[in-house]
Design a protein around this motif. Structure first.
Motif: not given
Ligand code: GTP
Ligand code: MG
Lengths: 301, 416
Positions: A4, A6, A14, A21, B218, B250, B252, B280, B282, B285, B287-288
Motif C-alpha cells: 500500500y 505510494m 492523488a 474534482r 487501512l 482497502v 478491491k 485495489m 487505498f 488515492q 480513484v473512480v
C-alpha cells in the motif's frame, strides 16, 4: 503493508485530482487558466485523469498577450482539439484597442501587467467562480503563502493578510456573488516534481522547453528571445545560442538559459543541479522585492 | 532505512525564532538558491541588518517584512539525501492563530520553539495544545536563543522540566528536546561546540531519522463519494463512475460494499486512476469506482463494508477551535462540512472551554471567542457518517461555515 505504498508523485497526483474534482463539484462555472506552460499543462493533465472517461467539465481559458511564442499557440490549439474542451481566449490586444488599458513603452516594455485586467475582464464576462491555475508554492515567496482555494473579492483582489483558514482537505468554496476562487492543485509540487511527472506520464510539452538554437539578446544578465516585440537598445546585438526555457511566459520577459538539455532526462538532471530558481530568469519578478505579491493582490495569476 | 516524506510545522510564541530557524535549516543544508539568497541579502542590507536575515526566506509578504513578524503560513519544500520535507512556518502572534491551525492540520510533526530567556508563554501552550488536538504525534521542543543565556545547561533543563510537566497532561507519544541557536546555527544542522553538555542529535539529524507512522487507516473501508462521472460521449454513454479519495481501508475489485445512507448493497466492478485500471484502492488515492448495481448514490454518500460501518449520527461530541473574530452566538445555524457532505448544524451546548495555560476546564464562562478551544455538542439536520478523529482524521474532522459570511469559523474534531 508495503503493498500500500505510494510514491511521492503518486501522492501529489492523488491530491491534485482530488482538488480538481472538488472544483467541479463545488462551483457552477469553473475554468482552467491555461498559459501553455508546463504547469498549466500538468493541471490539464490532472483534470483529464480526474474526469476520465468523461471530458474535462470546464473550459480552458487563455489570456493572450499577443506576444506569444508561436510554438505555444500551436500547442494550445492541438491540445484543445485533442481534449474536446472549449477554449476561451481573453485578448490583451482587444483591451488595448478598446482603450481600457495602456501599453507600457520603452525597452523593458511588457504586457505582463496588463494581463491582469484582461484576466479579470474575462472572469467577469464569463462569470467564472473558480479558476484553476498552475502556480506552485515553491516558485516565489508570496506564492509560498497560498491556500488551495484562494479567495478573491469582487474586485478579484487577494488579501494575503486575511486569508481564510483552510483545514485538512476540507476546502470551503463558499462565497458571495461576484467573488471567486483561484485554485492551485499543484501547490505542493516543486519544479523537479513537475518534470519527473511529465517524464513519468509521458506528457507532451512545447518544444521550447528543450534545448534548441535560437536568436537571442543578452540584457541585464538575462537571455531574451529575439522577436518583433522586443525593442532593441542601440548597443544590443542579436546572437545565436543553444538555449531552452525553464518557464514560458510572455515572449518579452521570459529569460532563456544556455543549455544542451534536449531530452526530459537531461532537463531533470539540469533542474536537480540548478542553483537558481526558475523564476530567477523572469524580468517581471525582478522589478521589486514584492513584485509578485503586488501583482497577485491586483488579481494576477 | 529510507524514510518517506515528512510534513512538519514550526510553532511557538511570537519572536521565538521560528522563521529564523527555517531559514537556518535551509541555509545550512545548502538548499537555498543563489537568487533567493541574493534577494534576502539585498533586503537585509536595505533594512540595515548585519548579514542576511534568514527569517526573510519565509517572511515574504510586504506587511511581514515591515513588522518583522510572520502573518501567514509559508510552505517550503526541501530535500536532503535522506528525506523529503514540507515545512509550514507558522505565525506565533495570537491574532494569526487560525493560520497556525491551517498549517498544523496537515502536519505530522511539530517543532515548538521556546525563547530560552522567556520560557513558556501562553502561545507556547496554545500551539502545543492545538498540535495535540489535531492529532500530531511527534513533537520537537527547541529551546532557542541559547546564545542569549550563555549556553547555560541549567536554564535549558529548567525549561525542559516546565514543558514536561505541562505536556504530561496531553498524550503526545513522542516528545524530544534540543537546545539551539537558530541565529547562529548551533544544533540546527551542525553540532554546537558551545554546548558540549548536550549529546542528543541535531535538529536536522532528528528530522531525517524520526519514524512517523503513516497516519493512514487501512482497516476501516471508507469511500466518500466526491463526484459522479457521467460522460456525455457516445462511446461511454452508459458509464457511471463514482469518483473520490479513499478515506480508509482497502477496496478491491469484487468486494461487496454498502452504500450509506441508503444501506443498499452492491459490488465494486472496477477501480481506475485516470484511464488505468487497478485492482485495489487505498488511502489517500483518488480513484473512480464502478458498481454492479444501479443504485442511488451521489456526492456526500459513502461506500463502506457491511461489517464495519461508521457511526451515523445527528448528535456529535466535538472539540472545536474557534477561528472567527466574531464570537460564537448561541443557537446560530452553521453549515457543517464533513468529508464531501454538508449539513445544517447548530451548537446545542458548550460543555466547557479550555484554560490554555493550565489546561483546566472552564465551566462558568462559556462564551466562545476567537482562538478558544471548547468541547461542544452539535446537532445536525441530517445524520453524518463519522469515526473517531483519533482513528481516522478524514472521517473524524469537520469545519463550520457561517451561512451569512460564508467564512470558515471553526475547526472541529469528533470523539466517539
Ligand atoms: N540572539 C538570538 N536571536 C534570535 C535567535 N533566533 C531568532 N532570533 C531573533 O529573534 C527575532 C525574531 O525571530 P523570528 O524568526 O522572526 O521569530 P518568529 O518566531 O518567526 O516570529 P513570528 O513568526 O512573528 O511568530 C529576530 O530578531 C531574530 O533575529 C537566536 O537563536 N538567537
Ligand atoms: Mg516567523
Amino acid at each position: 503493508m508495503s503493498d500500500y505504498n505510494m510514491s511521492h508523485l503518486d501522492e501529489l497526483e492523488a491530491e491534485g485530482i482530488y482538488v480538481m474534482r472538488e472544483v467541479a463539484a463545488q462551483f457552477e462555472r469553473p475554468a482552467i487558466l491555461f498559459s501553455g506552460g508546463k504547469d498549466s499543462i500538468c493541471v490539464t493533465h490532472l483534470a483529464r485523469k480526474a474526469f476520465a472517461p468523461a471530458r474535462i467539465p470546464m473550459p480552458l481559458v487563455h489570456i493572450d498577450t499577443g506576444h506569444n511564442f508561436p510554438e505555444t499557440m500551436q500547442f494550445r490549439d492541438d491540445l484543445v482539439a485533442e481534449l474536446g474542451v472549449q477554449l476561451i481566449v481573453g485578448s490583451v490586444q482587444e483591451l488595448i484597442d478598446r482603450g481600457e488599458v495602456t501599453e507600457e513603452k520603452g525597452f523593458n516594455a511588457s504586457r505582463n501587467r496588463i494581463q491582469t485586467p484582461t484576466l479579470i475582464n474575462t472572469i467577469e464576462q464569463h462569470q467564472f467562480d473558480a479558476c484553476c491555475g498552475g502556480a506552485r508554492r515553491d516558485e516565489e515567496k508570496a506564492r509560498a503563502k497560498e491556500r488551495f482555494f484562494s479567495h478573491r473579492d469582487d474586485f478579484s483582489q487577494w488579501d494575503p493578510k486575511n486569508q481564510r483558514p483552510e483545514l485538512w482537505d476540507l476546502y470551503n468554496g463558499k462565497h458571495q456573488p461576484g467573488e471567486h476562487f483561484r485554485v492551485f492543485p499543484l501547490n505542493n509540487w516543486t519544479e523537479l516534481d513537475i518534470w519527473n511527472y511529465i517524464l513519468r506520464e509521458n506528457i507532451a510539452i512545447p518544444s521550447l522547453y528543450f534545448a534548441h538554437e535560437r536568436e537571442v539578446v543578452r540584457r541585464d544578465g538575462q537571455i531574451l528571445a529575439h522577436s518583433e516585440y522586443l525593442n532593441l537598445r542601440p548597443d544590443e546585438k542579436v546572437e545565436k545560442l543553444q538555449v531552452r526555457f525553464r518557464t514560458l511566459g510572455d515572449l518579452t520577459i521570459t529569460g532563456a538559459v544556455e543549455s544542451d538539455a534536449d531530452t526530459l532526462e537531461k532537463i531533470i538532471g539540469e533542474v536537480a543541479a540548478a542553483r537558481k530558481t526558475e523564476r530567477g530568469g523572469r524580468m517581471d519578478d525582478k522589478r521589486s522585492q514584492s513584485a509578485m505579491e503586488d501583482r497577485k493582490k491586483e488579481g494576477y495569476f | 532505512m529510507e524514510q518517506g516524506l515528512l510534513r512538519f510545522i514550526t510553532a511557538g510564541s511570537v519572536d521565538d525564532g521560528k522563521s529564523t530557524l527555517i531559514g537556518r535549516l535551509l541555509y545550512d543544508s545548502k538548499t537555498i538558491f543563489e537568487d533567493q539568497l541574493e534577494s534576502i541579502e539585498q533586503a537585509s542590507t536595505q533594512r540595515g541588518t548585519d548579514g542576511a536575515d534568514l527569517s526573510l526566506l519565509t517572511d515574504g509578504l510586504r506587511a511581514e517584512r515591515e513588522q518583522g513578524i510572520t502573518i501567514d503560513v509559508a510552505y517550503r519544500y526541501f530535500a536532503t539525501p535522506k528525506r523529503k520535507f514540507i515545512i509550514a512556518d507558522a505565525p506565533g502572534h495570537i491574532q494569526y492563530t487560525r493560520n497556525m491551525v491551517t498549517g498544523a492540520s496537515t502536519a505530522d510533526l511539530a517543532i515548538i520553539l521556546i525563547d530560552a530567556r522567556a520560557g513558556l508563554l501562553e502561545q507556547t501552550h496554545r500551539h502545543s495544545f492545538i498540535s495535540h488536538l489535531l492529532g500530531i504525534k511527534h513533537m520537537v521542543v527547541c529551546v532557542n536563543k541559547m546564545d542569549l543565556v550563555e549556553w547555560d545547561e541549567g536554564r535549558y533543563n529548567e525549561i525542559v522540566d516546565t514543558y514536561r510537566s505541562f505536556s504530561s497532561r496531553l498524550d503526545i507519544p513522542d516528545i524530544r528536546f534540543i537546545p539551539i541557536s537558530a541565529l547562529q546555527g548551533d544544533n540546527v544542522v551542525d553540532r554546537s561546540e558551545r554546548m558540549d553538555w548536550y549529546d542528543g542529535p541535531t535538529l536536522l539529524n532528528h528530522l531525517e531519522h524520526v519514524h512517523v507512522a503513516a497516519d493512514r487507516n487501512l482497516q476501516d473501508c471508507r469511500f466518500p463519494v466526491q463526484y459522479v462521472i457521467r460522460p456525455q460521449t457516445d462511446a461511454d454513454r452508459d458509464f457511471r463512475g463514482y469518483a473520490g479519495r479513499v478515506a480508509g481501508g482497502v477496496f478491491k475489485v469484487g468486494d461487496e460494499v454498502v452504500a450509506l445512507p441508503s444501506g443498499l448493497s452492491t459490488t465494486v466492478t472496477s477501480i481506475a486512476i485516470g484511464d488505468k485500471k487497478v485492482d485495489m484502492a487505498f488511502p489517500p488515492q483518488s480513484v473512480v469506482m464502478t458498481l454492479g448495481d444501479d443504485i442511488d448514490l451521489s456526492r456526500g454518500d459513502m461506500l463502506v463494508r457491511e461489517n464495519n460501518q461508521p457511526n451515523s449520527s445527528q448528535d456529535l461530541d466535538a472539540r472545536i477551535c474557534w477561528l472567527s473574530e466574531q464570537p460564537m452566538r448561541p443557537g446560530t445555524r452553521f453549515e457543517l462540512h464533513h468529508t464531501s457532505r454538508e449539513a445544517k448544524a447548530v451548537v446545542k451546548e458548550v460543555v466547557y472551554k479550555l484554560d490554555i495555560n493550565t489546561l483546566h476546564r472552564i465551566e462558568d464562562d462559556l462564551e466562545i471567542g476567537m482562538n478558544d478551544i471548547a468541547r461542544v455538542r452539535i446537532r445536525t439536520a441530517a445524520p453524518i457518517l463519522v469515526d473517531d478523529y483519533r482513528r481516522n482524521r478524514a472521517t473524524g474532522s469537520f469545519i463550520l461555515v457561517d451561512p451569512g459570511t460564508r467564512l470558515t469559523v471553526a475547526a472541529g474534531v469528533i470523539y466517539t
